[in-house]
Design an enzyme around this catalytic site. Structure first.
Site, PDB file in Angstrom:
ATOM      1  N   THR A 100      33.758  10.034 -21.973  1.00  0.00           N
ATOM      2  CA  THR A 100      33.198   8.748 -21.508  1.00  0.00           C
ATOM      3  C   THR A 100      31.752   8.973 -20.979  1.00  0.00           C
ATOM      4  O   THR A 100      31.023   8.010 -21.285  1.00  0.00           O
ATOM      5  CB  THR A 100      34.089   8.264 -20.419  1.00  0.00           C
ATOM      6  OG1 THR A 100      35.410   7.967 -20.972  1.00  0.00           O
ATOM      7  CG2 THR A 100      33.405   6.853 -19.955  1.00  0.00           C
TER       8      THR A 100
ATOM      9  N   HIS B  99      29.508   9.027 -23.770  1.00  0.00           N
ATOM     10  CA  HIS B  99      29.260   7.651 -24.396  1.00  0.00           C
ATOM     11  C   HIS B  99      28.032   6.966 -23.513  1.00  0.00           C
ATOM     12  O   HIS B  99      27.287   6.289 -24.277  1.00  0.00           O
ATOM     13  CB  HIS B  99      30.374   6.877 -24.562  1.00  0.00           C
ATOM     14  CG  HIS B  99      31.382   7.272 -25.637  1.00  0.00           C
ATOM     15  ND1 HIS B  99      31.247   6.526 -26.925  1.00  0.00           N
ATOM     16  CD2 HIS B  99      32.725   7.771 -25.960  1.00  0.00           C
ATOM     17  CE1 HIS B  99      32.109   7.163 -27.691  1.00  0.00           C
ATOM     18  NE2 HIS B  99      33.120   7.741 -26.846  1.00  0.00           N
TER      19      HIS B  99
ATOM     20  N   ARG C 293      35.368  25.843 -29.913  1.00  0.00           N
ATOM     21  CA  ARG C 293      36.385  25.382 -29.285  1.00  0.00           C
ATOM     22  C   ARG C 293      37.785  26.102 -29.830  1.00  0.00           C
ATOM     23  O   ARG C 293      38.776  26.443 -29.160  1.00  0.00           O
ATOM     24  CB  ARG C 293      36.716  23.876 -29.764  1.00  0.00           C
ATOM     25  CG  ARG C 293      35.526  23.205 -28.811  1.00  0.00           C
ATOM     26  CD  ARG C 293      35.914  21.690 -29.149  1.00  0.00           C
ATOM     27  NE  ARG C 293      35.168  20.901 -27.972  1.00  0.00           N
ATOM     28  CZ  ARG C 293      35.183  19.559 -27.812  1.00  0.00           C
ATOM     29  NH1 ARG C 293      36.154  18.692 -28.446  1.00  0.00           N
ATOM     30  NH2 ARG C 293      34.639  19.107 -26.738  1.00  0.00           N
TER      31      ARG C 293
ATOM     32  N   LEU D 236      41.018   8.587 -29.393  1.00  0.00           N
ATOM     33  CA  LEU D 236      40.694   7.194 -29.735  1.00  0.00           C
ATOM     34  C   LEU D 236      39.909   7.065 -30.861  1.00  0.00           C
ATOM     35  O   LEU D 236      38.628   7.299 -30.952  1.00  0.00           O
ATOM     36  CB  LEU D 236      39.748   6.665 -28.492  1.00  0.00           C
ATOM     37  CG  LEU D 236      40.564   6.679 -27.052  1.00  0.00           C
ATOM     38  CD1 LEU D 236      39.653   5.997 -26.128  1.00  0.00           C
ATOM     39  CD2 LEU D 236      41.757   5.818 -27.284  1.00  0.00           C
TER      40      LEU D 236
END
Lengths: 343, 343, 343, 343
Positions: free
Chosen positions: D40, D43, D200, D265
């Site tokens: 977030t 973003h 990752r 999402l």
């Protein structure tokens, strides 16, 4: 005996004289007294891609039925000649992981009566003991013949409790109406049903007068649902249309934390805004196929015994087996509730 | 204002003129319009050991009530003057493990209205916002006053689903009858109730005509239950008597794998053959106290909205607050359903 | 073949030469490679009232075992000669309500191997296909022989989730230690075990070094539990002692809203303050018997595959079948973990 | 105080001197000791459409943090100056249906710290008491700062039990690795993780050496999963990628009757063959957002106390607040595990 046989890879079927089937040690031979037409039977009659991918011909089809046991195999212990039975149409292997953990209805080697084995649009049909359900003495054979699709409704609806919750059903075919009846019988707070077919909307309104039955396209479905649920949406949505707009509507109606059961089979991929439809909503989505064996049957039996619902008005037509073509054309038109063939 | 106050450590209570309570920032001041008498109130009036162990006097008692909000505290955000509300009588601390994991009704620092704080047998009563439930516009205040004990029934009954299951209720007081009504509203297959009190048996028969209402001692309860359940026993048993024989009967009636809810509070230890009553039976036993906040309230609200049951016939008597003695003596006699005091 | 046979209604048993059993169509004939002694076997050897009420003599006893399939019945489809199998000792009828709703282990017509049918303290034993569990290739036969009692532990423990919860086990016999191992393997926050037998306390301390192993009488059990759980008590308590004080201790240790599984079989009634033990605590109490078929087996298999626990150190002694008397006297003394007989 | 403020509707942010926030009656003032960077925050820094649709500027952002309470509001009862706390970033209204039925984390009027209110990339931050979690005395503040994203993993994973089940995680970012750790700590049978980012994948292999870590595109993921699960697929799949192929892969790996949690999402609609992915599979699909308050926190706390997993190696970088730009660019590159900012 007379039997309705799919013989050719084109639309249609033939009523033929065939041998009465011979039972194995674990089988029951059942004199078929009533058989209902399922959407699967329409696929077979119409020879859709779904049917073409699954059936080897010739095949006697039909699988929703009830009748009387006239012969039992040597190893059968739970049933006797003279018993009246309904058929569970999914034949489990009993040895796979699914079968050994309470999920026979999703057996890894599942066979389906009337698809993989000969079925029930005939005077007699074989039924494995593992698929036989004894009818209560006071239950009519016609009702017995539709226990299987009522079970489809119950399996979709009763993934969890219903008492005091609001429920929306997308699709007013027989299974949709059964869903509505079961929901009301189990104490649903409110009930909404949608469809676009005028016959089915009328039938739903007649059978479920206390429900809000809405035209999925012409009515302000979301407005009605939100107004009636303090803006929250429904706690439970059942998707039976198998369509893109039906699936979207099911999620649009759903409250945060609500649950949706997907029962209708979309023939094409469905495109969804997962973030808003499911994730931020923390929806629980259940795929639902067939009927949990045998919890669903006991549960439906309990609600019938309680008088919590009456599925008989959903049977709108009855035909002798010889008028099979008329019956199958009618169900293909969707202008019918449940239609019975009487051998 | 007028208030019924327990002032002395003996049987009885006094109707006194007292100050209207002063609200704190999170409180509502409620003009009490109807208050129901609970077994707890009988303990207080009668000054039983249970009451003596818990109350500091003087204390205004009474806790099952509904009324209108006439003043709101400075920090209250969800309620306004003019709202009609019912009271949840368990005051949660909101910070303990129980409160923080969805179990406010078993708060580790629980306080109870009318026991630890002044209650509702009075013209006005304080209600913390965390304990207020807004009444639906079409719900009567009298019905609002009995939502709390209906919630006790719902909390015991709805530990899991009911649809299609058989249910036995031991004890036909108001909570037992509410259990029966909720069970039928939620689609129970069959319903059995037992008691030994003639008044309560009569009331249960009148309110629940479709149920089997049996004298726990004089009737062949187990025989009736087994005959009606194919020998299996009931799926769900609710124990409300708080007695040794009632608890034994609840387990005797229970099917293998069934569930029992213990709601009635035995004043003495109970002796059980655990092996047969619970272990070999693989019973699930739920202790049940108070009401799950606020799931139980929403669930009951949903069933009421559906018209799935009507609790009003369980209210058998109404008295003005001034006739409190007559009302409390009546409820102590057990020859009554729910009894209301109207301030 | 050699077989240990209970022939007389007194303490003891006899090692006899008997016929190898003949298989039916649904049976496997298993060459027994390892058999463990269960408390049930002690009852039979000792001829307790429990045994006298259930057995018809002569009877080959023993039921916890594993071995190799040497012959299969004509209708067997899931197993072949050469398969290595362990035995589920509860034989289900497959047609009753329990069997048809995922609860074969509480079949209404249950038969038990080594109690109602001849068992496994022998060179060969019959095993119905419905009771056979295929061993993973890398699993030893000795471990296979104790899967059944590990399943008893799993059935009691895994009534619901364990991850992150605190667990107390009353009783440090093999099943108690298995409970502790399974709880740790499934992510239990903390683990407490109690017993009064020095051998078992020592074994528990050795096998479960991270747990708090307490003398149920001499240690301040409640003080330790409360101090370690911020005063709340444990989320899960497993009662294996089958005694009055053990049952009381299980509930005393339990947190509000916690769950207790009753697995040990009290030979006498147990007296409980239901109000404080269960009702105000809103405890959930599970009777637990046998093993859920086959979920429990898959779950244990998954935890073993993950390396989440190692049950082998709980096997403390091995005897040839001919030394049965020494083995059974040892298990009767309780100064042993799991004891194997090797035919 | 110093604070990182989003001031303009373009990429970037500014470190400014601002006023220390003033507490209300229900607030805590927390001295921030460690704050983690969330997607977030990327973003917001990057000013994506997601951020543009939600934020009013200026806004201090950052919401995953822990620190010490330096002031408490007048109505706060559960916390004191000197307490060390972590922040739950979802601020519930406490009065809506969701909040009143145990689902505060999906509050109908949800506000998010660092999005709708000023956040934690600052020396001090306001924390409503309803969002404060007291740290165990032996827990480091750095670990406290990542409890919130560990909770996201726990909320997705622990929709139901894990013990003995096989688990696949799509996405090896910090939340994916936490999922894997939690699954192993809770006794998962087998663990599979997939991603396409080399950093990752390496981090996952290092932190989870017992898991199968696979390149989602280059490896034969389905082949590996099927071979390791006897052809059945995994019992549990967690989707964290928020992509079309990741979502498809999650369902492809899933066993019949298995469950999938959708956590990532998708910024665009996802297209699925519902019939095969969900319906015939009878999958259960859980939307998952935020963290169940406070069950998730207690569960994670229990697993940490048990030593069932160690999340600290997932923190790969630490920066002083002044080096915010370097830290945010690093997390935007995805070549990092969890990154901390230290005010």
């Amino acid at each position: 005996m007379k039997a309705l046989v799919k013989t050719k890879t084109v639309r249609g079927a033939e009523l033929l004289d065939v041998e009465v089937p011979k039972i194995g040690p674990n089988d029951l031979l059942v004199k078929v007294e009533a058989a209902a037409i399922c959407g699967t039977d329409n696929h077979i009659y119409d020879w859709s891609p779904w049917a073409a991918a699954r059936l080897k011909l010739p095949r006697i089809f039909g699988h929703e039925y009830a009748g009387e046991v006239v012969e039992v195999g040597s190893a059968v212990r739970g049933f006797s000649v003279g018993d009246r039975v309904a058929a569970e149409t999914h034949i489990p292997c009993l040895t796979c992981f699914q079968c050994r953990t309470g999920r026979q209805h999703t057996c890894e080697k599942m066979q389906i009566i009337g698809v993989h084995t000969d079925g029930a649009f005939a005077e007699y049909s074989l039924l494995p003991e593992a698929c036989a359900w004894k009818l209560a003495p006071d239950m009519s054979t016609e009702l017995g013949a539709i226990l299987e699709p009522i079970g489809v409704a119950a399996n979709g609806l009763f993934k969890d409790r219903i008492d005091g919750l609001s429920v929306a059903v997308v699709g007013c075919g027989p299974i949709g109406i059964f869903c509505g009846q079961l929901a009301q019988g189990a104490g649903a707070r409110q009930l909404f049903l949608t469809d676009v077919n005028a016959y089915r909307l009328d039938l739903a309104r007649k059978v479920l007068p206390a429900a809000r039955v809405l035209n999925a396209v012409e009515d302000d479905v979301l407005g009605v649902v939100r107004e009636a649920t303090e803006g929250r949406g429904v706690d439970v949505a059942i998707e039976l249309s198998g369509t893109q707009p039906g699936t979207e509507q099911a999620f649009d109606m759903l409250a945060k934390g609500g649950r949706a059961s997907l029962v209708g089979l979309p023939p094409r991929p469905v495109t969804l805004e997962m973030t808003s439809a499911i994730i931020y909503r923390e929806a629980i989505v259940y795929g639902s196929t067939g009927r949990l064996m045998w919890d669903t049957w006991y549960r439906v039996g309990g609600l019938l015994k309680a008088g919590a619902f009456d599925p008989m008005p959903v049977i709108t037509h009855r035909f002798p087996l010889s008028e099979y073509a008329q019956a199958l054309e009618l169900t293909l038109s969707a202008n019918a509730g449940k239609v019975l063939l009487m051998p």
